[in-house]
Design a protein around this motif. Structure first.
Motif, PDB file in Angstrom:
ATOM      1  N   TYR A  18       0.765  -1.237   0.093  1.00  0.00           N
ATOM      2  CA  TYR A  18      -0.093  -0.085  -0.094  1.00  0.00           C
ATOM      3  C   TYR A  18       0.837   1.334   0.048  1.00  0.00           C
ATOM      4  O   TYR A  18       0.679   1.983  -0.668  1.00  0.00           O
ATOM      5  CB  TYR A  18      -0.857  -0.246   1.119  1.00  0.00           C
ATOM      6  CG  TYR A  18      -1.978   1.053   1.223  1.00  0.00           C
ATOM      7  CD1 TYR A  18      -3.027   1.285   0.539  1.00  0.00           C
ATOM      8  CD2 TYR A  18      -2.018   1.992   2.046  1.00  0.00           C
ATOM      9  CE1 TYR A  18      -4.048   2.151   0.051  1.00  0.00           C
ATOM     10  CE2 TYR A  18      -2.963   3.189   2.021  1.00  0.00           C
ATOM     11  CZ  TYR A  18      -3.800   2.884   1.079  1.00  0.00           C
ATOM     12  OH  TYR A  18      -4.867   4.090   1.217  1.00  0.00           O
ATOM     13  N   ASP A  19       1.922   1.166   0.784  1.00  0.00           N
ATOM     14  CA  ASP A  19       3.005   2.291   0.982  1.00  0.00           C
ATOM     15  C   ASP A  19       3.650   2.543  -0.495  1.00  0.00           C
ATOM     16  O   ASP A  19       3.484   3.540  -1.099  1.00  0.00           O
ATOM     17  CB  ASP A  19       4.047   2.008   1.883  1.00  0.00           C
ATOM     18  CG  ASP A  19       4.533   3.053   2.525  1.00  0.00           C
ATOM     19  OD1 ASP A  19       3.800   3.810   2.756  1.00  0.00           O
ATOM     20  OD2 ASP A  19       6.004   3.096   2.582  1.00  0.00           O
ATOM     21  N   LEU A  20       4.044   1.413  -1.261  1.00  0.00           N
ATOM     22  CA  LEU A  20       4.582   1.489  -2.469  1.00  0.00           C
ATOM     23  C   LEU A  20       3.576   1.934  -3.517  1.00  0.00           C
ATOM     24  O   LEU A  20       3.811   3.000  -4.273  1.00  0.00           O
ATOM     25  CB  LEU A  20       5.057   0.225  -3.209  1.00  0.00           C
ATOM     26  CG  LEU A  20       6.447  -0.439  -2.286  1.00  0.00           C
ATOM     27  CD1 LEU A  20       6.552  -1.882  -2.777  1.00  0.00           C
ATOM     28  CD2 LEU A  20       7.519   0.474  -2.365  1.00  0.00           C
ATOM     29  N   ALA A  21       2.440   1.750  -3.509  1.00  0.00           N
ATOM     30  CA  ALA A  21       1.355   2.226  -4.241  1.00  0.00           C
ATOM     31  C   ALA A  21       0.736   3.490  -4.125  1.00  0.00           C
ATOM     32  O   ALA A  21       1.024   4.415  -5.064  1.00  0.00           O
ATOM     33  CB  ALA A  21       0.030   1.218  -4.133  1.00  0.00           C
ATOM     34  N   THR A  22       0.939   3.952  -2.901  1.00  0.00           N
ATOM     35  CA  THR A  22       0.438   5.249  -2.564  1.00  0.00           C
ATOM     36  C   THR A  22       1.539   6.272  -2.608  1.00  0.00           C
ATOM     37  O   THR A  22       1.376   7.649  -2.747  1.00  0.00           O
ATOM     38  CB  THR A  22      -0.427   5.390  -1.311  1.00  0.00           C
ATOM     39  OG1 THR A  22       0.353   4.890  -0.318  1.00  0.00           O
ATOM     40  CG2 THR A  22      -1.652   4.886  -1.660  1.00  0.00           C
ATOM     41  N   ARG A  23       2.696   6.074  -2.508  1.00  0.00           N
ATOM     42  CA  ARG A  23       3.898   7.084  -2.206  1.00  0.00           C
ATOM     43  C   ARG A  23       4.829   6.766  -3.538  1.00  0.00           C
ATOM     44  O   ARG A  23       5.895   7.238  -3.309  1.00  0.00           O
ATOM     45  CB  ARG A  23       4.499   6.772  -1.099  1.00  0.00           C
ATOM     46  CG  ARG A  23       3.537   7.068   0.112  1.00  0.00           C
ATOM     47  CD  ARG A  23       4.394   6.688   1.260  1.00  0.00           C
ATOM     48  NE  ARG A  23       5.876   7.382   1.465  1.00  0.00           N
ATOM     49  CZ  ARG A  23       6.903   6.760   1.850  1.00  0.00           C
ATOM     50  NH1 ARG A  23       6.855   5.606   2.260  1.00  0.00           N
ATOM     51  NH2 ARG A  23       8.061   7.422   1.738  1.00  0.00           N
ATOM     52  N   GLN A  24       4.358   6.381  -4.826  1.00  0.00           N
ATOM     53  CA  GLN A  24       5.202   6.148  -5.839  1.00  0.00           C
ATOM     54  C   GLN A  24       6.116   7.310  -6.206  1.00  0.00           C
ATOM     55  O   GLN A  24       7.460   7.280  -6.443  1.00  0.00           O
ATOM     56  CB  GLN A  24       4.448   5.673  -7.049  1.00  0.00           C
ATOM     57  CG  GLN A  24       3.754   4.191  -6.840  1.00  0.00           C
ATOM     58  CD  GLN A  24       3.161   3.661  -8.188  1.00  0.00           C
ATOM     59  OE1 GLN A  24       3.713   3.877  -9.170  1.00  0.00           O
ATOM     60  NE2 GLN A  24       2.023   3.170  -8.023  1.00  0.00           N
ATOM     61  N   ASP A  25       5.397   8.543  -6.208  1.00  0.00           N
ATOM     62  CA  ASP A  25       6.280   9.680  -6.890  1.00  0.00           C
ATOM     63  C   ASP A  25       7.451   9.957  -5.723  1.00  0.00           C
ATOM     64  O   ASP A  25       8.550  10.256  -6.015  1.00  0.00           O
ATOM     65  CB  ASP A  25       5.276  10.670  -6.826  1.00  0.00           C
ATOM     66  CG  ASP A  25       4.311  10.561  -8.015  1.00  0.00           C
ATOM     67  OD1 ASP A  25       4.604   9.919  -8.806  1.00  0.00           O
ATOM     68  OD2 ASP A  25       3.412  11.486  -8.225  1.00  0.00           O
ATOM     69  N   GLU A  26       7.132   9.740  -4.557  1.00  0.00           N
ATOM     70  CA  GLU A  26       8.117  10.360  -3.328  1.00  0.00           C
ATOM     71  C   GLU A  26       9.076   9.001  -3.509  1.00  0.00           C
ATOM     72  O   GLU A  26      10.460   9.478  -3.417  1.00  0.00           O
ATOM     73  CB  GLU A  26       7.454  10.234  -2.239  1.00  0.00           C
ATOM     74  CG  GLU A  26       8.079  10.574  -0.944  1.00  0.00           C
ATOM     75  CD  GLU A  26       7.242  10.316   0.294  1.00  0.00           C
ATOM     76  OE1 GLU A  26       7.763  10.223   1.157  1.00  0.00           O
ATOM     77  OE2 GLU A  26       6.069  10.667   0.269  1.00  0.00           O
TER      78      GLU A  26
END
Length: 137
Positions: free
Chosen positions: A98-106
Protein backbone atom coordinates in the motif's frame (compact mmCIF):
# COMPACT_ATOMS: atom_id res chain seq x y z
CA UNK A 1 -3.09 -10.36 11.04
CA UNK A 2 0.40 -9.98 12.56
CA UNK A 3 2.44 -7.00 11.53
CA UNK A 4 -0.43 -5.14 9.90
CA UNK A 5 -1.59 -1.72 10.88
CA UNK A 6 -5.29 -1.85 11.63
CA UNK A 7 -6.10 0.66 8.90
CA UNK A 8 -4.09 -0.95 6.11
CA UNK A 9 -6.46 -1.98 3.36
CA UNK A 10 -6.03 -5.52 2.11
CA UNK A 11 -6.39 -5.76 -1.67
CA UNK A 12 -9.42 -7.64 -2.94
CA UNK A 13 -7.58 -8.36 -6.16
CA UNK A 14 -3.96 -8.60 -7.28
CA UNK A 15 -3.13 -8.78 -10.98
CA UNK A 16 0.33 -9.29 -12.47
CA UNK A 17 0.61 -7.37 -15.74
CA UNK A 18 3.68 -9.00 -17.27
CA UNK A 19 3.78 -6.89 -20.43
CA UNK A 20 3.50 -3.51 -18.76
CA UNK A 21 5.54 -4.77 -15.77
CA UNK A 22 3.19 -3.52 -13.09
CA UNK A 23 1.40 -5.19 -10.19
CA UNK A 24 -2.19 -4.01 -10.02
CA UNK A 25 -3.69 -3.83 -6.53
CA UNK A 26 -7.47 -3.54 -6.41
CA UNK A 27 -9.23 -2.46 -3.22
CA UNK A 28 -12.78 -2.91 -1.98
CA UNK A 29 -13.50 0.82 -2.17
CA UNK A 30 -13.00 0.72 -5.93
CA UNK A 31 -9.50 2.15 -5.99
CA UNK A 32 -6.76 0.38 -7.86
CA UNK A 33 -3.05 1.10 -8.07
CA UNK A 34 -0.41 -0.06 -10.51
CA UNK A 35 2.96 -0.58 -8.85
CA UNK A 36 5.90 -1.01 -11.25
CA UNK A 37 7.91 -4.21 -10.76
CA UNK A 38 11.07 -2.09 -10.81
CA UNK A 39 9.87 -0.05 -7.83
CA UNK A 40 8.96 -3.23 -5.95
CA UNK A 41 12.32 -4.78 -6.73
CA UNK A 42 14.34 -1.70 -5.79
CA UNK A 43 12.47 -1.40 -2.48
CA UNK A 44 12.46 -5.11 -1.72
CA UNK A 45 12.12 -5.68 2.05
CA UNK A 46 14.65 -8.53 1.92
CA UNK A 47 17.87 -8.47 3.93
CA UNK A 48 19.75 -8.74 0.63
CA UNK A 49 18.46 -5.28 -0.32
CA UNK A 50 17.80 -3.63 3.04
CA UNK A 51 20.83 -4.96 4.89
CA UNK A 52 20.66 -5.76 8.57
CA UNK A 53 20.53 -2.22 9.87
CA UNK A 54 20.29 1.43 8.85
CA UNK A 55 22.83 2.48 6.26
CA UNK A 56 23.43 -1.09 5.10
CA UNK A 57 21.04 -0.95 2.19
CA UNK A 58 22.34 -2.21 -1.14
CA UNK A 59 21.36 0.22 -3.88
CA UNK A 60 19.63 -1.75 -6.61
CA UNK A 61 20.30 -0.88 -10.24
CA UNK A 62 19.59 -2.37 -13.64
CA UNK A 63 16.08 -3.42 -12.61
CA UNK A 64 14.07 -1.50 -15.22
CA UNK A 65 13.39 -4.65 -17.26
CA UNK A 66 12.77 -6.96 -14.31
CA UNK A 67 9.52 -8.93 -14.32
CA UNK A 68 7.67 -11.06 -11.79
CA UNK A 69 7.74 -14.70 -12.83
CA UNK A 70 5.78 -16.09 -9.87
CA UNK A 71 3.70 -14.66 -7.05
CA UNK A 72 2.74 -16.50 -3.89
CA UNK A 73 0.56 -15.44 -1.00
CA UNK A 74 2.09 -15.80 2.45
CA UNK A 75 -0.60 -16.28 5.08
CA UNK A 76 -3.11 -13.47 4.82
CA UNK A 77 -0.61 -10.71 5.21
CA UNK A 78 1.99 -10.70 2.43
CA UNK A 79 2.98 -11.58 -1.11
CA UNK A 80 6.25 -13.23 -2.05
CA UNK A 81 7.14 -12.56 -5.67
CA UNK A 82 9.88 -14.29 -7.63
CA UNK A 83 11.58 -11.82 -9.95
CA UNK A 84 13.16 -12.62 -13.29
CA UNK A 85 16.61 -11.81 -11.89
CA UNK A 86 16.21 -14.68 -9.41
CA UNK A 87 15.40 -12.50 -6.40
CA UNK A 88 12.70 -14.19 -4.30
CA UNK A 89 13.42 -13.45 -0.65
CA UNK A 90 11.30 -10.32 -0.28
CA UNK A 91 8.08 -10.61 1.72
CA UNK A 92 5.81 -7.75 0.71
CA UNK A 93 3.26 -7.08 3.45
CA UNK A 94 -0.01 -5.35 2.60
CA UNK A 95 1.41 -2.34 4.51
CA UNK A 96 4.45 -2.19 2.26
CA UNK A 97 2.47 -2.73 -0.93
CA UNK A 98 0.00 0.00 0.00
CA UNK A 99 2.93 2.26 0.83
CA UNK A 100 4.60 1.55 -2.52
CA UNK A 101 1.28 2.08 -4.30
CA UNK A 102 0.39 5.38 -2.68
CA UNK A 103 3.86 6.95 -2.41
CA UNK A 104 5.24 6.10 -5.83
CA UNK A 105 6.29 9.65 -6.78
CA UNK A 106 8.09 10.16 -3.49
CA UNK A 107 9.78 6.76 -3.64
CA UNK A 108 10.95 7.25 -7.23
CA UNK A 109 12.36 10.66 -6.31
CA UNK A 110 14.15 9.11 -3.34
CA UNK A 111 15.54 6.32 -5.51
CA UNK A 112 16.81 8.74 -8.16
CA UNK A 113 18.38 10.90 -5.45
CA UNK A 114 20.19 7.85 -4.05
CA UNK A 115 21.44 6.91 -7.51
CA UNK A 116 22.71 10.44 -8.03
CA UNK A 117 24.38 10.54 -4.62
CA UNK A 118 26.09 7.21 -5.33
CA UNK A 119 27.09 8.33 -8.81
CA UNK A 120 25.57 5.28 -10.46
CA UNK A 121 23.21 4.91 -13.40
CA UNK A 122 19.74 3.48 -12.99
CA UNK A 123 20.51 0.86 -15.64
CA UNK A 124 23.99 -0.08 -14.43
CA UNK A 125 24.32 -3.83 -13.88
CA UNK A 126 24.52 -4.89 -10.26
CA UNK A 127 27.97 -6.03 -9.11
CA UNK A 128 28.12 -9.71 -8.20
CA UNK A 129 27.17 -10.21 -4.53
CA UNK A 130 30.63 -11.39 -3.47
CA UNK A 131 32.29 -8.22 -4.74
CA UNK A 132 29.59 -6.02 -3.26
CA UNK A 133 30.07 -7.41 0.23
CA UNK A 134 33.84 -7.19 0.10
CA UNK A 135 34.47 -10.82 0.97
CA UNK A 136 37.12 -11.13 -1.71
CA UNK A 137 39.52 -8.47 -0.49
Amino acid sequence: MSGLKADTPVPTGVVVHALSRVLELQYADGRSFRVPFELMRVYSPSAEVQGHGPGQETLQTGKREVTITALEGVGNYALQPTFSDGHSTGLYSWDLLYDLATRQDELWADYFAKLKAAGVERDAPMPPPAAAHGHCH
